[in-house]
Structure formats: structure tokens, C-alpha cells
Design an enzyme around this catalytic site. Structure first.
Site, mmCIF file in Angstrom:
data_model
loop_
_atom_site.group_PDB
_atom_site.id
_atom_site.type_symbol
_atom_site.label_atom_id
_atom_site.label_comp_id
_atom_site.label_asym_id
_atom_site.label_seq_id
_atom_site.Cartn_x
_atom_site.Cartn_y
_atom_site.Cartn_z
ATOM 1 N N HIS A 28 1.003 -0.989 0.206
ATOM 2 C CA HIS A 28 0.372 0.079 0.433
ATOM 3 C C HIS A 28 0.594 0.869 0.178
ATOM 4 O O HIS A 28 1.171 2.371 1.135
ATOM 5 C CB HIS A 28 -0.954 0.162 0.931
ATOM 6 C CG HIS A 28 -1.843 -1.088 1.536
ATOM 7 N ND1 HIS A 28 -1.273 -2.504 1.755
ATOM 8 C CD2 HIS A 28 -3.489 -1.409 1.038
ATOM 9 C CE1 HIS A 28 -2.625 -2.982 1.127
ATOM 10 N NE2 HIS A 28 -3.669 -2.510 1.328
ATOM 11 N N HIS A 68 -1.848 -1.090 7.374
ATOM 12 C CA HIS A 68 -1.822 -1.745 5.612
ATOM 13 C C HIS A 68 -0.928 -0.851 5.271
ATOM 14 O O HIS A 68 0.198 -0.967 4.057
ATOM 15 C CB HIS A 68 -2.783 -1.350 4.685
ATOM 16 C CG HIS A 68 -3.400 -0.107 4.334
ATOM 17 N ND1 HIS A 68 -4.512 -0.012 6.177
ATOM 18 C CD2 HIS A 68 -3.411 1.310 4.213
ATOM 19 C CE1 HIS A 68 -4.662 1.100 6.014
ATOM 20 N NE2 HIS A 68 -4.764 2.407 4.708
ATOM 21 N N ASN A 177 -7.359 11.404 4.252
ATOM 22 C CA ASN A 177 -6.577 11.694 2.547
ATOM 23 C C ASN A 177 -8.058 11.590 1.883
ATOM 24 O O ASN A 177 -7.400 11.275 0.161
ATOM 25 C CB ASN A 177 -5.694 10.287 2.322
ATOM 26 C CG ASN A 177 -6.276 8.688 2.532
ATOM 27 O OD1 ASN A 177 -7.237 8.438 2.665
ATOM 28 N ND2 ASN A 177 -4.206 7.991 2.749
ATOM 29 N N ARG A 311 -17.877 -18.022 40.277
ATOM 30 C CA ARG A 311 -17.373 -16.455 39.838
ATOM 31 C C ARG A 311 -16.731 -15.658 40.926
ATOM 32 O O ARG A 311 -15.923 -14.543 41.075
ATOM 33 C CB ARG A 311 -18.596 -15.590 38.834
ATOM 34 C CG ARG A 311 -20.314 -15.648 39.778
ATOM 35 C CD ARG A 311 -21.143 -14.927 39.568
ATOM 36 N NE ARG A 311 -22.149 -15.060 40.257
ATOM 37 C CZ ARG A 311 -23.009 -14.561 40.246
ATOM 38 N NH1 ARG A 311 -22.873 -13.290 40.067
ATOM 39 N NH2 ARG A 311 -23.672 -14.858 40.245
ATOM 40 N N SER A 338 -21.164 -8.300 39.187
ATOM 41 C CA SER A 338 -21.372 -10.139 38.154
ATOM 42 C C SER A 338 -20.295 -10.633 37.824
ATOM 43 O O SER A 338 -20.464 -12.519 38.863
ATOM 44 C CB SER A 338 -23.013 -9.906 37.252
ATOM 45 O OG SER A 338 -23.945 -9.113 38.083
ATOM 46 N N GLU A 359 -16.984 -3.411 25.039
ATOM 47 C CA GLU A 359 -16.206 -4.652 25.028
ATOM 48 C C GLU A 359 -15.052 -4.954 24.223
ATOM 49 O O GLU A 359 -14.003 -4.748 25.200
ATOM 50 C CB GLU A 359 -17.042 -5.688 25.312
ATOM 51 C CG GLU A 359 -18.403 -6.484 26.106
ATOM 52 C CD GLU A 359 -18.982 -5.994 26.111
ATOM 53 O OE1 GLU A 359 -20.242 -6.036 26.906
ATOM 54 O OE2 GLU A 359 -19.621 -4.893 24.816
ATOM 55 N N PHE A 384 -20.924 -12.078 26.091
ATOM 56 C CA PHE A 384 -20.584 -10.198 25.282
ATOM 57 C C PHE A 384 -19.446 -10.017 24.652
ATOM 58 O O PHE A 384 -18.809 -9.372 24.437
ATOM 59 C CB PHE A 384 -20.865 -9.461 25.913
ATOM 60 C CG PHE A 384 -21.988 -9.060 26.829
ATOM 61 C CD1 PHE A 384 -23.424 -9.936 26.391
ATOM 62 C CD2 PHE A 384 -22.504 -8.944 28.223
ATOM 63 C CE1 PHE A 384 -25.023 -9.519 26.651
ATOM 64 C CE2 PHE A 384 -24.183 -8.836 28.748
ATOM 65 C CZ PHE A 384 -24.939 -9.609 28.135
ATOM 66 N N ASP A 416 -32.507 -15.471 32.657
ATOM 67 C CA ASP A 416 -32.333 -14.320 32.082
ATOM 68 C C ASP A 416 -32.715 -14.496 30.705
ATOM 69 O O ASP A 416 -33.546 -13.895 29.730
ATOM 70 C CB ASP A 416 -31.005 -14.310 31.600
ATOM 71 C CG ASP A 416 -30.499 -12.862 33.111
ATOM 72 O OD1 ASP A 416 -31.904 -12.915 33.580
ATOM 73 O OD2 ASP A 416 -29.982 -12.990 33.712
#
Length: 618
Positions: A28, A68, A177, A311, A338, A359, A384, A416
Site C-alpha cells: 500500500h 496497511h 486522505n 465467579r 456480577s 467490550e 458479550f 435470563d
């Protein structure tokens, strides 16, 4: 350098970019030429970097987000004396360090792999966070980005996070550009359109002619003197600048120039200027690794009807690890209450990074922090992490050592519903090159694996669960990566049940039910999903001839496929039944979900009995 010398240096960068791409027959060069003046001024006047000591704590950090344009980067390395002309012309060739898009695998001056657009600025934010909140050695982070990649949402996650954290050590240099791969960009040369967007996120902006080296020089100086907010320098440039046949013309992206010799002559011919890059100021690392004694939390084996959520064990173990080691940092996507990463945040607030519901930025910041010598643990719901998968993939290409933790996995989370259930995460993480994938079933196992992860290479993934699980292991048990635990075994075993995480308890209960019917079953806790314990699985297949795998995950790419990997060397595959989540779940209690998915103890026992009976008939 004076104005004329800076212009000459920029022309040299253009010429060398043309030469490198011409020698490779690909690349490039036009995207490199648009940013040559920007790079020349940065290299000669503002970058503080010791190329002989890339780990120097005072070095500025440069990220080429528009990866690139690597010919420009490599041409700058040549001008700085880091590589020679012969190596420059190995660009894109087999065995060369100068890959089509830069990676840090062989080049110590590259901070992170780029080429997947929209990632350089987010990673740069992570590096700047380390500099601002942890290292405090005064280095700056410069990110050269293209205008096309500003269409990526991850750029704006980064923009908001950088402004929120007041990262005045971060400068984004936007090479506007006007031309993307297939034609004009969304906003063309409308610098004000980009300025309004950055300003809305809280950035200081500077609009400049990107081919006026004096104006660029002043813009860099203004960025350095700006306090309390990051700076975006919006530079109007021309793709293919300086060569009439390609300048500001469509249809030439990613192609060598049609006549390199003529272009080089038009650019004034070859040069061999050398730049004395400013040395970084004396600095010492402020985050020396504290190697204290690790006191992991301990749980005693308890009543099987009671237990501890993995957890919870993760959060407590991470906090303990942070006490023992000063290089441990934690990030979370606004679900720390959580995921339980908040346990770490309360004990080590200076090393806890709240990334909110972003995320991509969370994983990118982890990569940036890892580049600065930290050991990050980034947590969110398993489902997620799919949003950030490209960042995980690129982290692997970078060789970044990051720990990802996905909680609330599988149908076992209950009411849920499917939008919250990570049912693809094991497959996703197993497919990452060089990854480690772990799925603990109890508190002590979780704590030990959290500590084990810190010493692994590459991308590491830990899957945790929402509900409580019985404590089936003692606090002194060990769980090496690549291992497994045989929980039940006898010489009369006719069947092997292979489980991990929440299905371990179900497999043990199923083994009890099968034994009452005269069928002895071996039970393997395959907590290391990648690398998998081939030896134990093969021994079980030889001894029992029948395997049942059971996982709270879709059938594709998870535990069952990991078990099959143990038999891909040409040896016979045992009789195998794979129990997994095959239907789209709805809302129900955890026990109802496991039963509906056919992965509870009753379903396991039924499948195992049928498999053994069929084996007898045959």
C-alpha cells in the site's frame, strides 16, 4: 531539521515506500505516501525513542493503526537506523520481519499487531492508561490512524474512554486522505466533520494541512502542551502525494505504483538521510513486580447441596493474586458486581480499570496494558465477549498475554434467557491460535486456575458460572493446565462420562444412578478444555470403550470437539455420545434449563445406559 530537511525526509519516506512495495509486488504505497510528512516531523522532532532499547521505560509509544501503511513504518525504521536498505526490500517476502501488516512478533519496536482497522486507537488508549495511571514516566502515545477506519465503532469507544480518563498523553494523528479502498470515504476532506465528533467526546482537536511540515510541527507541539484531554490532529492529505499518476486518484489502493522508477524520479530520487531520534528522558519503572507470597482463598469440601459460585471464587482469587503481584491489573465491562472482579477493584483500586459497556475497548485496553508489562484480567459475561472477538484474534497475532474471563455461561444461568447465555464461547476461544481455555467446576479449582493463568502464554480464557456449585476438591489439590481430574474410576468401568464446569456435578449424580443399575461409570472432569488431556482420555477409551461428553454449550466447537481432538492421530475413535445444548433455550429455572437441554443427570444416565446396551448388542 529545518523545513527543507523535513521535506526531504518525507520525500525519502515516500520513495522508500514505493521501492518496498515495488520489490514485493504488492502493498500500500499510496496510503503510506499520504502520511509521509506526518511521520517525518514526528520522527525528527517529537518522538522520544531509543531504538536500541525498545523496552526503555521512558520511550514514547507509536501505534500505526492504519497497518496497511506498513511501508511507511519500515521506511521510518530505516531512516532511524533500526533496519538497513537490504532488509527494507525484503518487505512481504518469505521469512522477512517486515510483514504486510506490522506485528510485534519479530519487530521489538511494534507495540501491537494492526491491520484490522479500528484497533490501533483502542490499544493506544490501554498503553496511555498504563502511562498515566501506573508507569508515570512521562511517555507519550502517538497513534497514526486513517480516516476510513473512523467508521469503526471501536474508535469511538476509544475516544470516549480516553476523554473520560483525561489521557493528555495520547495523540491521535488522523491521516484524512479522502480515499478508502473502494472509493471516497464518508466525509472526504471535511475535517470539521471529524473535529465535531472528537470534540463531542471531549477531545482537543487541531485541523492542519498534513503536507505543510511546519504546520504539522506546530500541531504536535500544541498536542504536547495540551493538558487534561487527549488531542486529535486532523490532517488533510492526498493519497499518493507527489506522484501525478496516482495522487488523489481512485482505484489504486493496495497496489504498487504502475511505474516505480518514474515515480521515484518524480519524487526527487533516492536519498539516504538518517534521523537522530530524540532520546527518552531518564526514567525508572515504577511497577516493579512484587513477588509476595500468594495466599489463595480456601474452601473445605462441603455438603453437596451447598456450594460456592465459581465467579465468587474468581473474584476472591484475583484479589489475592493482586496482593501478591504488583503487575496484575483487572478490567471489567460494567458488570463487576456480577463477574466479581469488583473484589479486586475494592482491594486494588489503582489497578482496576472500569471500561463500562465497551467490550472492544476493554479487550484492547488489556492488550495495551500487556504491552506495558502488566498481566491483565478482563471480565464480562461470556456472551458479550463475542462483540470483541476480532480484538481477541488480533491479540493472538500480537502474542499478547491477556486473561479473559467470561461469567454467566450456558443455560445454567436460568431465567435470563438466551441473550445472556454464553453458548458459543468455548468454540470461539478454542479457535484462537495458541489459546488456553479453562472451565472450572468448583471454588478451589477456580482459585488455582486463576493463579495458573498468570503464567501462561498468549490468550487465556476462564469460564465461570453464576450459580453455586458444591466444593468437591480440597484446597491443596493442584490443577495444572492441560490436565484433568478422574473423579471416579474402577477396573469394572464400562463407560466414561466427560464433563466440565456445571455438568461435573450432573455427571457424578448420573454415575450414581448408573451404578444402581449395575453399570460402573468413570467420571472425568476435563477442566482444561485447551490444551486437552489426551493421555487420560485415550486411557479411558481403551479401558471402557464408550464415552459420553456433556457440556453446557452448543455442540459445535466445545467440549465434545475437544475430546475428539484426542483421537485425531489415527487411533480408533471410541463409541461416543455428545450431549450439548442443541435447541434455542428460553426462560426457565437452572434445573429446568439443564433438563430441557438434555444435559442433566437424568439425561446423562439415560444416554450412558443406552450407549452401553448398544455396545453389548454389537
Amino acid at each position: 531539521m529545518n523545513t527543507a530537511e523535513l521535506t526531504e525526509l518525507a520525500q525519502q519516506l515516500c520513495v522508500d515506500s514505493v521501492r518496498a512495495a515495488d520489490a514485493a509486488g504488492s502493498g500500500h504505497p499510496t496510503s503510506s505516501m499520504s502520511a509521509a510528512d506526518l511521520m517525518a516531523v514526528l520522527l525528527a522532532h517529537h518522538l522520544r525513542y531509543d531504538f536500541d532499547r525498545p523496552a526503555h521505560p521512558g520511550n514514547d509509544r507509536f501505534v500505526l493503526s492504519k497497518g496497511h501503511a506498513s511501508p511507511l513504518l519500515y521506511s521510518a525504521y530505516k531512516a532511524a537506523g533500526a533496519i538497513d536498505d537490504a532488509e527494507l526490500l525484503t518487505f512481504r517476502k518469505l521469512g522477512s520481519r517486515l510483514e504486510g501488516h506490522p506485528t510485534p512478533r519479530q519487530l521489538p519496536w511494534v507495540e501491537t499487531a494492526t491491520g484490522s482497522l479500528g484497533q490501533g486507537l483502542p490499544v493506544g488508549v490501554g498503553i496511555a492508561l498504563a502511562g498515566k495511571r501506573l508507569d508515570r514516566t512521562g511517555y507519550r502515545v502517538w497513534v497514526l490512524t486513517g480516516d476510513s477506519e473512523l467508521a469503526e465503532g471501536s474508535v469511538w469507544e476509544a475516544a470516549e474512554h480516553a476523554a473520560y480518563e483525561h489521557l493528555d498523553n495520547l495523540t491521535a494523528i488522523v491521516d484524512v486522505n479522502r480515499l478508502g479502498q473502494r472509493g471516497p470515504t464518508r466525509h472526504g476532506h471535511d475535517l470539521d466533520a471529524y473535529a465535531r465528533r472528537f470534540q463531542a467526546f471531549g477531545w482537543h482537536t487541531i485541523e492542519v494541512d498534513g503536507h505543510d511540515v511546519d504546520a504539522v510541527d506546530r500541531a504536535y507541539g500544541e498536542a504536547i502542551s495540551t493538558s487534561g484531554q487527549p488531542t486529535a490532529i486532523l490532517a488533510r492529505t492526498l493519497k499518493g502525494k507527489g506522484v501525478e499518476a496516482v495522487q488523489d486518484r481512485e482505484g489504486l489502493h493496495g497496489k504498487p505504483l504502475p511505474d516505480a522508477d518514474e515515480a521515484i524520479q518524480e519524487l526527487g530520487g533516492r536519498r539516504d538521510l538518517r534521523v537522530q531520534v530524540h532520546e527518552p528522558p531518564a526514567a525508572r519503572m515504577l511497577h516493579a513486580v512484587r513477588a509476595g507470597h500468594l495466599e489463595l482463598p480456601r474452601w473445605e469440601k462441603g455438603d453437596p447441596e451447598k456450594g460456592v459460585a465459581t465467579r465468587d471464587a474468581y473474584g476472591q482469587a484475583l484479589a489475592a493474586l493482586g496482593t501478591a503481584r504488583g503487575d496484575i491489573v483487572a478490567l471489567d465491562g460494567e458488570v463487576g458486581d456480577s463477574t466479581r472482579s469488583e473484589f479486586f477493584g475494592k482491594e486494588h483500586p489503582d489497578r482496576y480499570f472500569e471500561c463500562y459497556i465497551a467490550e472492544q475497548q476493554m479487550v484492547a485496553a488489556a492488550v495495551g496494558l500487556a504491552a506495558r508489562g502488566r498481566v491483565p484480567y478482563a471480565s464480562t459475561f461470556a456472551a458479550f465477549l463475542s462483540r470483541a472477538y476480532d480484538f481477541v484474534r488480533m491479540a493472538s497475532i500480537s502474542g499478547a498475554g491477556i486473561n479473559l474471563v467470561g461469567s454467566h455461561a450456558g443455560v445454567a444461568i436460568g431465567q435470563d434467557g438466551p441473550s445472556q447465555m454464553g453458548l458459543e464461547d468455548l468454540a470461539m476461544m478454542r479457535s484462537v491460535y495458541g489459546s488456553t481455555v479453562l472451565y472450572p467446576c468448583d471454588a478451589n479449582q477456580t482459585a488455582k486456575l486463576v493463579a495458573e493463568m498468570a503464567g501462561c502464554e498468549g490468550v487465556r480464557y476462564l469460564r465461570t458460572s453464576r450459580g453455586e456449585s458444591p466444593v468437591i476438591y480440597g484446597p491443596d489439590d493442584e490443577f495444572p493446565v492441560g490436565g484433568s481430574k478422574v473423579l471416579r474410576s474402577s477396573d469394572e468401568d464400562r463407560l466414561t462420562l466427560v464433563a466440565a464446569g456445571v455438568t461435573v456435578r450432573q455427571a457424578l449424580t448420573a454415575a450414581d444412578a448408573l451404578e444402581r443399575e449395575g453399570i460402573r461409570a468413570r467420571v472425568i472432569d476435563l477442566y482444561s478444555v485447551k490444551p486437552v488431556d489426551r493421555r487420560t482420555l485415550r486411557r479411558a477409551a481403551e479401558d471402557t470403550g464408550c464415552l459420553v461428553t456433556v457440556e453446557d454449550h452448543h455442540e459445535e466447537g466445545g467440549l465434545g470437539d475437544a475430546v475428539l481432538d484426542a483421537f485425531l492421530d489415527g487411533r480408533p475413535v471410541p463409541r461416543l455420545v455428545r450431549l450439548a445444548v442443541r435447541d434455542m433455550p428460553g426462560s426457565a429455572s437452572p434445573d429446568e434449563q439443564l433438563h430441557a437441554a438434555g444435559i442433566d443427570a437424568e439425561s446423562i444416565a439415560a444416554a450412558g445406559k443406552l450407549l452401553v446396551e448398544e455396545a453389548v448388542v454389537r
